[in-house]
Motif scaffolding. Structure first.
Motif, PDB file in Angstrom:
ATOM      1  N   LYS A 228      24.091  42.613  38.322  1.00 42.96           N
ATOM      2  CA  LYS A 228      24.598  43.983  38.254  1.00 42.96           C
ATOM      3  C   LYS A 228      26.107  43.939  38.052  1.00 42.96           C
ATOM      4  O   LYS A 228      26.805  43.167  38.693  1.00 42.96           O
ATOM      5  N   PHE A 229      26.577  44.807  37.163  1.00 41.88           N
ATOM      6  CA  PHE A 229      27.996  44.923  36.873  1.00 41.88           C
ATOM      7  C   PHE A 229      28.562  46.116  37.636  1.00 41.88           C
ATOM      8  O   PHE A 229      27.911  47.153  37.752  1.00 41.88           O
ATOM      9  N   PHE A 230      29.782  45.958  38.136  1.00 43.73           N
ATOM     10  CA  PHE A 230      30.457  47.007  38.889  1.00 43.73           C
ATOM     11  C   PHE A 230      31.806  47.288  38.253  1.00 43.73           C
ATOM     12  O   PHE A 230      32.623  46.382  38.102  1.00 43.73           O
ATOM     13  N   GLU A 231      32.032  48.549  37.896  1.00 38.99           N
ATOM     14  CA  GLU A 231      33.338  48.955  37.372  1.00 38.99           C
ATOM     15  C   GLU A 231      34.386  48.854  38.479  1.00 38.99           C
ATOM     16  O   GLU A 231      35.493  48.403  38.257  1.00 38.99           O
ATOM     17  N   ASN A 232      34.020  49.302  39.677  1.00 41.09           N
ATOM     18  CA  ASN A 232      34.913  49.255  40.830  1.00 41.09           C
ATOM     19  C   ASN A 232      34.415  48.131  41.754  1.00 41.09           C
ATOM     20  O   ASN A 232      33.377  48.275  42.390  1.00 41.09           O
ATOM     21  N   PRO A 233      35.130  47.028  41.844  1.00 41.07           N
ATOM     22  CA  PRO A 233      34.694  45.898  42.657  1.00 41.07           C
ATOM     23  C   PRO A 233      34.447  46.234  44.128  1.00 41.07           C
ATOM     24  O   PRO A 233      33.625  45.597  44.779  1.00 41.07           O
ATOM     25  N   VAL A 234      35.119  47.239  44.668  1.00 36.44           N
ATOM     26  CA  VAL A 234      34.917  47.623  46.058  1.00 36.44           C
ATOM     27  C   VAL A 234      33.464  48.059  46.292  1.00 36.44           C
ATOM     28  O   VAL A 234      32.923  47.883  47.389  1.00 36.44           O
ATOM     29  N   ASP A 235      32.816  48.570  45.258  1.00 32.40           N
ATOM     30  CA  ASP A 235      31.422  48.992  45.386  1.00 32.40           C
ATOM     31  C   ASP A 235      30.483  47.830  45.687  1.00 32.40           C
ATOM     32  O   ASP A 235      29.354  48.041  46.128  1.00 32.40           O
TER      33      ASP A 235
ATOM     34  N   TRP B 203      25.885  35.249  44.231  1.00 30.19           N
ATOM     35  CA  TRP B 203      27.142  34.810  43.625  1.00 30.19           C
ATOM     36  C   TRP B 203      27.836  36.039  43.075  1.00 30.19           C
ATOM     37  O   TRP B 203      27.182  36.934  42.533  1.00 30.19           O
ATOM     38  N   ILE B 204      29.152  36.102  43.239  1.00 25.95           N
ATOM     39  CA  ILE B 204      29.912  37.233  42.701  1.00 25.95           C
ATOM     40  C   ILE B 204      31.020  36.725  41.791  1.00 25.95           C
ATOM     41  O   ILE B 204      31.487  35.601  41.934  1.00 25.95           O
ATOM     42  N   SER B 205      31.413  37.589  40.871  1.00 23.56           N
ATOM     43  CA  SER B 205      32.528  37.280  39.989  1.00 23.56           C
ATOM     44  C   SER B 205      33.489  38.463  39.981  1.00 23.56           C
ATOM     45  O   SER B 205      33.086  39.601  39.729  1.00 23.56           O
ATOM     46  N   LEU B 206      34.744  38.173  40.280  1.00 24.13           N
ATOM     47  CA  LEU B 206      35.794  39.182  40.213  1.00 24.13           C
ATOM     48  C   LEU B 206      36.685  38.960  38.999  1.00 24.13           C
ATOM     49  O   LEU B 206      37.355  39.871  38.532  1.00 24.13           O
ATOM     50  N   ASP B 207      36.695  37.722  38.531  1.00 26.41           N
ATOM     51  CA  ASP B 207      37.489  37.334  37.372  1.00 26.41           C
ATOM     52  C   ASP B 207      36.572  36.606  36.391  1.00 26.41           C
ATOM     53  O   ASP B 207      35.746  35.779  36.805  1.00 26.41           O
ATOM     54  N   GLU B 208      36.720  36.916  35.128  1.00 26.03           N
ATOM     55  CA  GLU B 208      35.836  36.363  34.105  1.00 26.03           C
ATOM     56  C   GLU B 208      35.714  34.842  34.205  1.00 26.03           C
ATOM     57  O   GLU B 208      36.713  34.122  34.276  1.00 26.03           O
ATOM     58  N   GLY B 209      34.465  34.384  34.267  1.00 26.54           N
ATOM     59  CA  GLY B 209      34.193  32.952  34.255  1.00 26.54           C
ATOM     60  C   GLY B 209      34.266  32.261  35.598  1.00 26.54           C
ATOM     61  O   GLY B 209      33.978  31.077  35.697  1.00 26.54           O
ATOM     62  N   ALA B 210      34.640  32.977  36.654  1.00 23.98           N
ATOM     63  CA  ALA B 210      34.750  32.370  37.986  1.00 23.98           C
ATOM     64  C   ALA B 210      33.776  33.054  38.936  1.00 23.98           C
ATOM     65  O   ALA B 210      33.856  34.264  39.150  1.00 23.98           O
ATOM     66  N   PHE B 211      32.862  32.284  39.496  1.00 22.85           N
ATOM     67  CA  PHE B 211      31.868  32.820  40.426  1.00 22.85           C
ATOM     68  C   PHE B 211      32.055  32.204  41.803  1.00 22.85           C
ATOM     69  O   PHE B 211      32.419  31.033  41.933  1.00 22.85           O
TER      70      PHE B 211
ATOM     71  N   ILE C 161      34.847  40.566  51.539  1.00 27.28           N
ATOM     72  CA  ILE C 161      34.885  42.028  51.653  1.00 27.28           C
ATOM     73  C   ILE C 161      36.299  42.513  51.941  1.00 27.28           C
ATOM     74  O   ILE C 161      36.782  43.472  51.324  1.00 27.28           O
ATOM     75  N   ARG C 162      36.997  41.846  52.838  1.00 27.30           N
ATOM     76  CA  ARG C 162      38.397  42.223  53.130  1.00 27.30           C
ATOM     77  C   ARG C 162      39.263  42.075  51.870  1.00 27.30           C
ATOM     78  O   ARG C 162      40.109  42.924  51.584  1.00 27.30           O
ATOM     79  N   TYR C 163      39.049  41.003  51.143  1.00 24.59           N
ATOM     80  CA  TYR C 163      39.808  40.757  49.918  1.00 24.59           C
ATOM     81  C   TYR C 163      39.555  41.862  48.888  1.00 24.59           C
ATOM     82  O   TYR C 163      40.487  42.310  48.211  1.00 24.59           O
ATOM     83  N   LEU C 164      38.312  42.309  48.773  1.00 29.17           N
ATOM     84  CA  LEU C 164      37.999  43.394  47.829  1.00 29.17           C
ATOM     85  C   LEU C 164      38.839  44.633  48.127  1.00 29.17           C
ATOM     86  O   LEU C 164      39.405  45.247  47.218  1.00 29.17           O
ATOM     87  N   TYR C 165      38.925  44.987  49.403  1.00 26.97           N
ATOM     88  CA  TYR C 165      39.680  46.189  49.773  1.00 26.97           C
ATOM     89  C   TYR C 165      41.187  45.989  49.637  1.00 26.97           C
ATOM     90  O   TYR C 165      41.914  46.951  49.396  1.00 26.97           O
ATOM     91  N   GLU C 166      41.655  44.763  49.789  1.00 25.22           N
ATOM     92  CA  GLU C 166      43.088  44.496  49.614  1.00 25.22           C
ATOM     93  C   GLU C 166      43.484  44.427  48.139  1.00 25.22           C
ATOM     94  O   GLU C 166      44.516  44.938  47.737  1.00 25.22           O
ATOM     95  N   ARG C 167      42.643  43.787  47.340  1.00 21.27           N
ATOM     96  CA  ARG C 167      42.969  43.618  45.914  1.00 21.27           C
ATOM     97  C   ARG C 167      42.741  44.894  45.118  1.00 21.27           C
ATOM     98  O   ARG C 167      43.435  45.159  44.142  1.00 21.27           O
ATOM     99  N   TYR C 168      41.746  45.691  45.511  1.00 19.71           N
ATOM    100  CA  TYR C 168      41.395  46.919  44.779  1.00 19.71           C
ATOM    101  C   TYR C 168      41.450  48.114  45.737  1.00 19.71           C
ATOM    102  O   TYR C 168      40.428  48.674  46.107  1.00 19.71           O
ATOM    103  N   PRO C 169      42.633  48.520  46.150  1.00 17.00           N
ATOM    104  CA  PRO C 169      42.758  49.546  47.197  1.00 17.00           C
ATOM    105  C   PRO C 169      42.512  50.977  46.744  1.00 17.00           C
ATOM    106  O   PRO C 169      42.762  51.900  47.494  1.00 17.00           O
ATOM    107  N   TYR C 170      42.021  51.203  45.547  1.00 15.12           N
ATOM    108  CA  TYR C 170      41.816  52.578  45.078  1.00 15.12           C
ATOM    109  C   TYR C 170      40.502  53.170  45.493  1.00 15.12           C
ATOM    110  O   TYR C 170      39.573  52.655  45.872  1.00 15.12           O
TER     111      TYR C 170
END
Length: 92
Positions: free
Chosen positions: A36-43, A63-71, A83-92
């Protein structure tokens, strides 16, 4: 775009996990892999949390990917940090 991949060696396990998560039956093209692809990584945080809380009930790997080619393999020991990193990196 961020990605969540689920893998299993046991037929039906991903479908069971997704049924519990979405509370409805999900039709899978491949019984051993789901993506599944997520436009908003926080989701992704919800499915990561549910996965880790129920990891012992399903023979599924995430497995998750936040940056192309890295899982990153999601485990009990790194899920909270992810999860903490998701909220820090994508705070919107």
């Amino acid at each position: 775009m961020s990605i969540v991949n689920l893998y299993s060696e046991k037929s039906g396990e991903i479908g069971r996990f997704l049924y519990d998560f979405y509370e409805k039956k999900i039709t899978l093209e491949n019984d051993l892999k789901w993506e599944k692809f997520f436009e908003n990584p926080v989701d992704m945080a919800d499915i990561i949390g549910i996965y880790v809380d129920n990891k012992d009930d399903f023979k599924v790997n995430m497995w998750i990917s936040l940056d192309e080619g890295a899982f990153i393999n999601v485990t009990e020991s790194n899920a909270d940090t992810i999860i903490r990193y998701l909220y820090e990196r994508y705070p919107y």
